[in-house]
Motif scaffolding. Structure first.
Motif, PDB file in Angstrom:
ATOM      1  N   ASP A  87       0.833  -1.199   0.000  1.00  0.00           N
ATOM      2  CA  ASP A  87       0.000   0.000   0.000  1.00  0.00           C
ATOM      3  C   ASP A  87       0.872   1.256   0.000  1.00  0.00           C
ATOM      4  O   ASP A  87       0.916   2.008   0.982  1.00  0.00           O
ATOM      5  CB  ASP A  87      -0.946  -0.004   1.211  1.00  0.00           C
ATOM      6  CG  ASP A  87      -1.789   1.274   1.315  1.00  0.00           C
ATOM      7  OD1 ASP A  87      -2.016   1.927   0.283  1.00  0.00           O
ATOM      8  OD2 ASP A  87      -2.186   1.617   2.440  1.00  0.00           O
TER       9      ASP A  87
ATOM     10  N   GLY B 207      -0.880   4.683   0.786  1.00  0.00           N
ATOM     11  CA  GLY B 207      -1.135   4.908   2.203  1.00  0.00           C
ATOM     12  C   GLY B 207       0.120   5.281   2.956  1.00  0.00           C
ATOM     13  O   GLY B 207       0.122   6.199   3.789  1.00  0.00           O
TER      14      GLY B 207
ATOM     15  N   THR C  60      -5.888  10.725   3.343  1.00  0.00           N
ATOM     16  CA  THR C  60      -5.234   9.428   3.548  1.00  0.00           C
ATOM     17  C   THR C  60      -6.123   8.482   4.351  1.00  0.00           C
ATOM     18  O   THR C  60      -6.246   7.292   4.017  1.00  0.00           O
ATOM     19  CB  THR C  60      -3.886   9.619   4.259  1.00  0.00           C
ATOM     20  OG1 THR C  60      -3.062  10.499   3.483  1.00  0.00           O
ATOM     21  CG2 THR C  60      -3.176   8.303   4.451  1.00  0.00           C
TER      22      THR C  60
ATOM     23  N   TYR D 237      -8.845   7.203   2.111  1.00  0.00           N
ATOM     24  CA  TYR D 237      -8.337   6.197   1.179  1.00  0.00           C
ATOM     25  C   TYR D 237      -8.103   4.866   1.885  1.00  0.00           C
ATOM     26  O   TYR D 237      -8.454   3.797   1.344  1.00  0.00           O
ATOM     27  CB  TYR D 237      -7.038   6.697   0.554  1.00  0.00           C
ATOM     28  CG  TYR D 237      -6.304   5.642  -0.245  1.00  0.00           C
ATOM     29  CD1 TYR D 237      -6.727   5.293  -1.524  1.00  0.00           C
ATOM     30  CD2 TYR D 237      -5.204   4.981   0.295  1.00  0.00           C
ATOM     31  CE1 TYR D 237      -6.068   4.315  -2.251  1.00  0.00           C
ATOM     32  CE2 TYR D 237      -4.535   3.995  -0.427  1.00  0.00           C
ATOM     33  CZ  TYR D 237      -4.970   3.666  -1.690  1.00  0.00           C
ATOM     34  OH  TYR D 237      -4.323   2.694  -2.401  1.00  0.00           O
ATOM     35  N   GLU D 238      -7.514   4.902   3.080  1.00  0.00           N
ATOM     36  CA  GLU D 238      -7.254   3.673   3.822  1.00  0.00           C
ATOM     37  C   GLU D 238      -8.556   2.950   4.175  1.00  0.00           C
ATOM     38  O   GLU D 238      -8.626   1.724   4.121  1.00  0.00           O
ATOM     39  CB  GLU D 238      -6.460   3.985   5.092  1.00  0.00           C
ATOM     40  CG  GLU D 238      -5.064   4.542   4.854  1.00  0.00           C
ATOM     41  CD  GLU D 238      -4.127   3.507   4.264  1.00  0.00           C
ATOM     42  OE1 GLU D 238      -3.467   2.803   5.035  1.00  0.00           O
ATOM     43  OE2 GLU D 238      -4.064   3.406   3.018  1.00  0.00           O
ATOM     44  N   SER D 239      -9.585   3.716   4.526  1.00  0.00           N
ATOM     45  CA  SER D 239     -10.883   3.107   4.848  1.00  0.00           C
ATOM     46  C   SER D 239     -11.485   2.431   3.622  1.00  0.00           C
ATOM     47  O   SER D 239     -12.001   1.307   3.699  1.00  0.00           O
ATOM     48  CB  SER D 239     -11.843   4.176   5.384  1.00  0.00           C
ATOM     49  OG  SER D 239     -11.367   4.732   6.583  1.00  0.00           O
TER      50      SER D 239
ATOM     51  N   PRO E 185      -4.478  -2.193   3.852  1.00  0.00           N
ATOM     52  CA  PRO E 185      -3.978  -0.837   4.107  1.00  0.00           C
ATOM     53  C   PRO E 185      -2.778  -0.851   5.045  1.00  0.00           C
ATOM     54  O   PRO E 185      -2.624  -1.756   5.861  1.00  0.00           O
ATOM     55  CB  PRO E 185      -5.178  -0.136   4.754  1.00  0.00           C
ATOM     56  CG  PRO E 185      -5.956  -1.240   5.392  1.00  0.00           C
ATOM     57  CD  PRO E 185      -5.788  -2.420   4.472  1.00  0.00           C
TER      58      PRO E 185
ATOM     59  N   ASP F 258      -4.856   0.231   9.544  1.00  0.00           N
ATOM     60  CA  ASP F 258      -6.256  -0.185   9.662  1.00  0.00           C
ATOM     61  C   ASP F 258      -6.996   0.869  10.478  1.00  0.00           C
ATOM     62  O   ASP F 258      -6.844   0.954  11.696  1.00  0.00           O
ATOM     63  CB  ASP F 258      -6.341  -1.550  10.342  1.00  0.00           C
ATOM     64  CG  ASP F 258      -7.758  -2.114  10.332  1.00  0.00           C
ATOM     65  OD1 ASP F 258      -8.707  -1.320  10.245  1.00  0.00           O
ATOM     66  OD2 ASP F 258      -7.905  -3.344  10.417  1.00  0.00           O
TER      67      ASP F 258
END
Length: 506
Positions: A237, A240, A281, A284-286, A295, A298
């Motif tokens: 990732d 991320g 960010t 995006y991670e979610s 990711p 988390d």
């Protein structure tokens, strides 16, 4: 069966908040249970000092530059901005890369990343010692901070993986003691090395000493740590990782260089930009997690009450502690005229209390009062800071080092009760093994972010009150102002400690 194969434990729901009752609960996909080793790794206690050496070296190199500051100014003609970056650049790189370093351990094996990180840290330390000028040293310090971020998250993940739940509090106590010993050794051992001036190396010795230690620790870790380790074949990732590092950089770089540069416009723009970058960010991670991706952080884990409160407590306490140590160093050396060695020795009782309370007291108190040990720890820090403030107010320009030591010792006890308890509570709250490195990286990021921001906030307060004055009374007034800011930070950490449930559900 491998020594790292495990048996299931009761599952914990990702959206459920341990210790929380009442209201409508949101049901979510169960978190994979944390297994318990069927046959614990036999050499775990033998290898523990080896992996803890990473934390010792990282903390030592954070604080030792405070002692070496005057030597750097003399030998390299280092200006204030470069000196701030020599100190803060390490912290920025350390904090911003920790989550990525932890995730790399999850993906490619904590043993492998620990050995590589230790070797890289030794190499970066050698480059720091060889630096011909101050700006080259700044670059190598940033590299050194990045390599520290590769090795440090692995040690917490290894403790979480190799030690049965019943033994983890004792291992975490040793971890907490190591933080204290590393921080104070940076002051005391750093002063001894500068005074000894081995081979005429001067300040370079404080970096060269990492090279043999790093080589020895890497060799022992490669030999003793188990090779049988579960790895998770997913991608890193990179977006991320870049987003998290970028958000932290946008905040920490201007905070680090803002004061000596007079807070130019770009520093305010950079700090403001850190907020939307962080929000983008997180979003995006979610989305990546909902799509079944891997990711680097988390977000659901961070939203859990034990985890978020633990990050706030650990980060808040170290925000106070890093600034407190820096300002006290300035008071002792510049205000009271102590040599670097004598000033470092004045911190020795604090370090002993930090290490002793971590190893001998924190676990026993936690067995009796559960997570309220963090309330006791932060409360002790508050009490110690209040005692120092009272001594400064009462004594004024006649203050003595001996009068400050009792309050400093109580601050050390607070550290020892708080930091290992925070980490133990979070990593024992249902974090699955495949996320141990990520969790360790996030926790350590909050703490190192606290270190970086604390030195700046309390240091800026100190210098703002001091101004151009040079008298002992002026330094005392500056220290009093910094202590008041530190007390406000500790009050926030104390409120977070009360939010925790009394007992963490495994």
């Amino acid at each position: 069966m491998s020594t790292l194969e495990t048996n299931p434990a009761p599952p914990l729901l990702a959206a459920d908040d341990p210790g929380k009752s009442g209201g409508t609960e949101r049901r979510a996909t169960p978190i994979p249970p944390e297994p318990e080793p069927a046959a614990p790794f036999a050499a775990r206690w033998r290898v523990l000092p080896v992996v803890l050496s990473a934390m010792f070296m990282a903390m030592f190199d954070w604080f030792v530059v405070n002692v070496a500051a005057s030597s750097l100014q003399h030998d390299l003609h280092t200006g204030q901005s470069a000196l701030e970056l020599i100190v803060g650049g390490y912290g920025f790189a350390f904090a911003s890369a920790l989550i990525t370093g932890g995730r790399l351990g999850d993906l490619h094996g904590h043993r492998r990343m620990f050995v590589l990180g230790m070797l890289a840290f030794g190499a970066a330390s050698l480059l720091c010692g060889l630096a011909p000028n101050s700006w080259t040293l700044v670059a190598f310090r940033i590299l050194q901070g990045g390599t520290a971020a590769l090795m440090v998250p692995q040690l917490l993940a290894l403790i979480n993986t190799l030690f049965p739940i019943a033994e983890r509090p004792r291992a975490m106590a040793a971890y907490g003691a190591t933080i204290g010993l590393g921080a104070v050794a940076g002051q005391v051992l750093g002063g001894l090395l500068l005074e000894a001036n081995l081979f005429g190396w001067g300040w370079r010795t404080v970096f060269y000493i990492n090279v043999p230690i790093g080589l020895a620790a890497a060799a022992l870790a490669a030999r003793w740590l188990p090779r049988a380790e579960t790895r998770h074949r997913t991608t890193l990732d990179p977006l991320g990782a870049l987003g998290i590092s970028g958000a932290l950089a946008l905040l920490l770089v201007p905070v680090t260089v803002g004061r000596p540069e007079g807070w130019p416009l770009w520093t305010w723009i950079s700090m403001a930009a850190s907020v939307p970058v962080a929000l983008l960010t997180v979003g995006y991670e979610s989305r990546l997690a909902r799509r079944g991706g891997a990711p680097v952080l988390d977000v659901g884990m961070v939203r859990r009450r034990v985890f978020s409160a633990g990050m706030l407590i650990g980060g808040g306490y170290l925000t106070f502690f890093a600034g407190f140590m820096l300002c006290l160093t300035l008071l002792l050396q510049d205000g009271l005229g102590l040599s670097p060695l004598r000033a470092g020795l004045a911190f020795a009782p604090l370090g002993l209390c930090f290490a002793g309370s971590s190893f001998f007291l924190a676990r026993r108190v936690a067995d009796r009062i559960g997570n309220r040990v963090m309330v006791a720890g932060v409360g002790a820090g508050l009490l110690g800071a209040l005692i120092v403030l009272a001594v400064l107010t009462w004594s004024g320009r006649e203050v003595s080092v001996w009068a400050l030591i009792p309050g400093m010792m109580i601050v050390g006890v607070g550290n020892g009760l708080t930091l290992p308890s925070v980490i133990g509570a979070v990593l024992s709250s249902g974090i699955p093994p495949q996320q141990a490195g990520m969790a360790a990286g996030a926790l350590t990021t909050s703490q190192q972010f606290g270190n970086a921001i604390g030195a700046t906030i309390l240091g800026t307060t100190f210098f703002a009150v001091l101004g151009s004055a040079t008298g002992t009374g002026d330094y005392v007034n500056a220290m009093r102002a910094a202590a008041l800011v530190g007390l406000a930070v500790l009050a926030i950490a104390l409120a977070a400690a009360f939010v925790l449930p009394r007992h963490t559900q495994h």
